[in-house]
Scaffold this motif. Structure first.
Motif, PDB file in Angstrom:
ATOM      1  N   ASP A 153      41.286   9.102 -36.658  1.00 25.10           N
ATOM      2  CA  ASP A 153      41.002   9.966 -35.519  1.00 25.10           C
ATOM      3  C   ASP A 153      39.836  10.895 -35.854  1.00 25.10           C
ATOM      4  N   PRO A 154      39.106  11.356 -34.842  1.00 29.99           N
ATOM      5  CA  PRO A 154      37.875  12.119 -35.088  1.00 29.99           C
ATOM      6  C   PRO A 154      38.076  13.416 -35.873  1.00 29.99           C
ATOM      7  N   LYS A 155      39.195  14.080 -35.708  1.00 26.42           N
ATOM      8  CA  LYS A 155      39.422  15.328 -36.447  1.00 26.42           C
ATOM      9  C   LYS A 155      39.647  15.038 -37.931  1.00 26.42           C
ATOM     10  N   GLN A 156      40.403  14.001 -38.211  1.00 23.40           N
ATOM     11  CA  GLN A 156      40.629  13.587 -39.599  1.00 23.40           C
ATOM     12  C   GLN A 156      39.304  13.163 -40.234  1.00 23.40           C
ATOM     13  N   ALA A 157      38.494  12.426 -39.485  1.00 27.90           N
ATOM     14  CA  ALA A 157      37.189  11.990 -40.006  1.00 27.90           C
ATOM     15  C   ALA A 157      36.310  13.200 -40.317  1.00 27.90           C
ATOM     16  N   TRP A 158      36.327  14.217 -39.444  1.00 27.73           N
ATOM     17  CA  TRP A 158      35.539  15.424 -39.698  1.00 27.73           C
ATOM     18  C   TRP A 158      36.026  16.114 -40.976  1.00 27.73           C
ATOM     19  N   ALA A 159      37.330  16.225 -41.131  1.00 24.31           N
ATOM     20  CA  ALA A 159      37.893  16.888 -42.309  1.00 24.31           C
ATOM     21  C   ALA A 159      37.505  16.158 -43.594  1.00 24.31           C
ATOM     22  N   ARG A 160      37.566  14.842 -43.581  1.00 25.00           N
ATOM     23  CA  ARG A 160      37.188  14.070 -44.773  1.00 25.00           C
ATOM     24  C   ARG A 160      35.693  14.205 -45.070  1.00 25.00           C
ATOM     25  N   ALA A 161      34.891  14.377 -44.026  1.00 23.34           N
ATOM     26  CA  ALA A 161      33.437  14.495 -44.203  1.00 23.34           C
ATOM     27  C   ALA A 161      33.008  15.898 -44.626  1.00 23.34           C
ATOM     28  N   HIS A 162      33.927  16.867 -44.581  1.00 22.41           N
ATOM     29  CA  HIS A 162      33.589  18.260 -44.918  1.00 22.41           C
ATOM     30  C   HIS A 162      34.543  18.843 -45.965  1.00 22.41           C
ATOM     31  N   PRO A 163      34.527  18.281 -47.164  1.00 19.90           N
ATOM     32  CA  PRO A 163      35.423  18.801 -48.210  1.00 19.90           C
ATOM     33  C   PRO A 163      35.095  20.236 -48.606  1.00 19.90           C
ATOM     34  N   GLU A 164      33.874  20.690 -48.325  1.00 17.58           N
ATOM     35  CA  GLU A 164      33.492  22.061 -48.667  1.00 17.58           C
ATOM     36  C   GLU A 164      34.267  23.096 -47.843  1.00 17.58           C
ATOM     37  N   PHE A 165      34.851  22.687 -46.736  1.00 16.86           N
ATOM     38  CA  PHE A 165      35.585  23.585 -45.852  1.00 16.86           C
ATOM     39  C   PHE A 165      37.031  23.788 -46.320  1.00 16.86           C
ATOM     40  N   PHE A 166      37.515  22.883 -47.154  1.00 13.90           N
ATOM     41  CA  PHE A 166      38.915  22.869 -47.565  1.00 13.90           C
ATOM     42  C   PHE A 166      39.066  23.052 -49.066  1.00 13.90           C
ATOM     43  N   PRO A 167      40.212  23.503 -49.559  1.00 16.25           N
ATOM     44  CA  PRO A 167      41.397  23.877 -48.793  1.00 16.25           C
ATOM     45  C   PRO A 167      41.199  25.229 -48.106  1.00 16.25           C
ATOM     46  N   LEU A 168      41.844  25.381 -46.984  1.00 18.65           N
ATOM     47  CA  LEU A 168      41.737  26.575 -46.155  1.00 18.65           C
ATOM     48  C   LEU A 168      42.993  27.429 -46.344  1.00 18.65           C
ATOM     49  N   GLU A 169      42.801  28.686 -46.689  1.00 18.27           N
ATOM     50  CA  GLU A 169      43.934  29.615 -46.834  1.00 18.27           C
ATOM     51  C   GLU A 169      44.408  30.011 -45.439  1.00 18.27           C
ATOM     52  N   LEU A 170      45.601  29.571 -45.081  1.00 20.30           N
ATOM     53  CA  LEU A 170      46.113  29.805 -43.732  1.00 20.30           C
ATOM     54  C   LEU A 170      46.410  31.267 -43.448  1.00 20.30           C
ATOM     55  N   ASN A 171      46.616  32.050 -44.463  1.00 21.33           N
ATOM     56  CA  ASN A 171      46.934  33.463 -44.256  1.00 21.33           C
ATOM     57  C   ASN A 171      45.699  34.310 -43.949  1.00 21.33           C
ATOM     58  N   ARG A 172      44.506  33.733 -44.089  1.00 18.85           N
ATOM     59  CA  ARG A 172      43.276  34.476 -43.792  1.00 18.85           C
ATOM     60  C   ARG A 172      42.372  33.759 -42.788  1.00 18.85           C
ATOM     61  N   ALA A 173      42.725  32.552 -42.417  1.00 17.99           N
ATOM     62  CA  ALA A 173      41.867  31.737 -41.557  1.00 17.99           C
ATOM     63  C   ALA A 173      41.808  32.270 -40.129  1.00 17.99           C
ATOM     64  N   THR A 174      40.642  32.127 -39.520  1.00 20.75           N
ATOM     65  CA  THR A 174      40.485  32.481 -38.113  1.00 20.75           C
ATOM     66  C   THR A 174      41.096  31.374 -37.252  1.00 20.75           C
ATOM     67  N   ARG A 175      41.230  31.649 -35.969  1.00 23.14           N
ATOM     68  CA  ARG A 175      41.748  30.644 -35.040  1.00 23.14           C
ATOM     69  C   ARG A 175      40.847  29.404 -35.073  1.00 23.14           C
ATOM     70  N   GLN A 176      39.531  29.616 -35.031  1.00 26.29           N
ATOM     71  CA  GLN A 176      38.594  28.489 -35.045  1.00 26.29           C
ATOM     72  C   GLN A 176      38.725  27.673 -36.321  1.00 26.29           C
ATOM     73  N   ASP A 177      38.933  28.337 -37.450  1.00 21.81           N
ATOM     74  CA  ASP A 177      39.106  27.613 -38.705  1.00 21.81           C
ATOM     75  C   ASP A 177      40.417  26.832 -38.709  1.00 21.81           C
ATOM     76  N   LEU A 178      41.476  27.423 -38.187  1.00 19.75           N
ATOM     77  CA  LEU A 178      42.763  26.725 -38.110  1.00 19.75           C
ATOM     78  C   LEU A 178      42.637  25.449 -37.285  1.00 19.75           C
ATOM     79  N   LEU A 179      41.839  25.495 -36.233  1.00 19.63           N
ATOM     80  CA  LEU A 179      41.676  24.331 -35.362  1.00 19.63           C
ATOM     81  C   LEU A 179      40.914  23.197 -36.028  1.00 19.63           C
TER      82      LEU A 179
END
Length: 149
Positions: free
Chosen positions: A67-93
């Motif tokens: 799916d496109p969201k999974q593909a985006w996540a795999r293509a952007h390893p620099e964005f992850f891992p994301l700390e959920l306790n500090r992430a913005t709404r846009q980052d959570l999405l």
């Protein structure tokens, strides 16, 4: 189309040949293509993605396998891992397995205390197993079963 024509919703339909028409001999479009369009549409309109952020193959098509969201996540390893306790709404999405409703719940629950367990993600409505490889909870990676593919 949404902005220019003021559309509230777009519907997609896979091609199915109709007898006695010029296209009757053409093969039907596989349903996975229709589903990918709906997934991409959601990313663009409900998740805040830009069209240029979607991951396309060499032919300019969305992935058949992912799916496109999974593909985006795999293509952007620099964005992850994301700390959920500090992430913005846009980052959570951006996290696979977290949608708009879940993101809002997580933001509200964070005001009550720290998110520390994968079970909290599941309770919030996330597909916790899908989100787990991409998140940190209180600075730690949650324990999860690795995907086989």
């Amino acid at each position: 189309l949404y902005r220019q024509l003021g559309l509230a919703r777009v519907y997609y339909s896979a091609f199915h040949p109709v007898p006695d028409t010029p296209l009757e001999g053409h093969p039907p479009t596989p349903l996975w293509r229709q589903n990918r369009l709906y997934q991409a549409d959601m990313l663009l309109n409900a998740y805040g993605f830009a069209a240029g952020e979607l991951v396309y193959d060499e032919g300019g098509m969305l992935s058949r396998q992912e799916d496109p969201k999974q593909a985006w996540a795999r293509a952007h390893p620099e964005f992850f891992p994301l700390e959920l306790n500090r992430a913005t709404r846009q980052d959570l999405l951006r996290v696979p397995g977290i949608g708009p409703t879940t993101a809002e719940r997580l933001l509200a629950w964070r005001r009550q205390g720290t998110l520390t367990e994968l079970a909290q993600l599941k309770k919030a409505g996330a597909v916790a197993g899908r989100a787990a490889p991409y998140v940190l909870l209180a600075g730690r990676r949650p324990q999860h079963q690795l995907s086989l593919w």
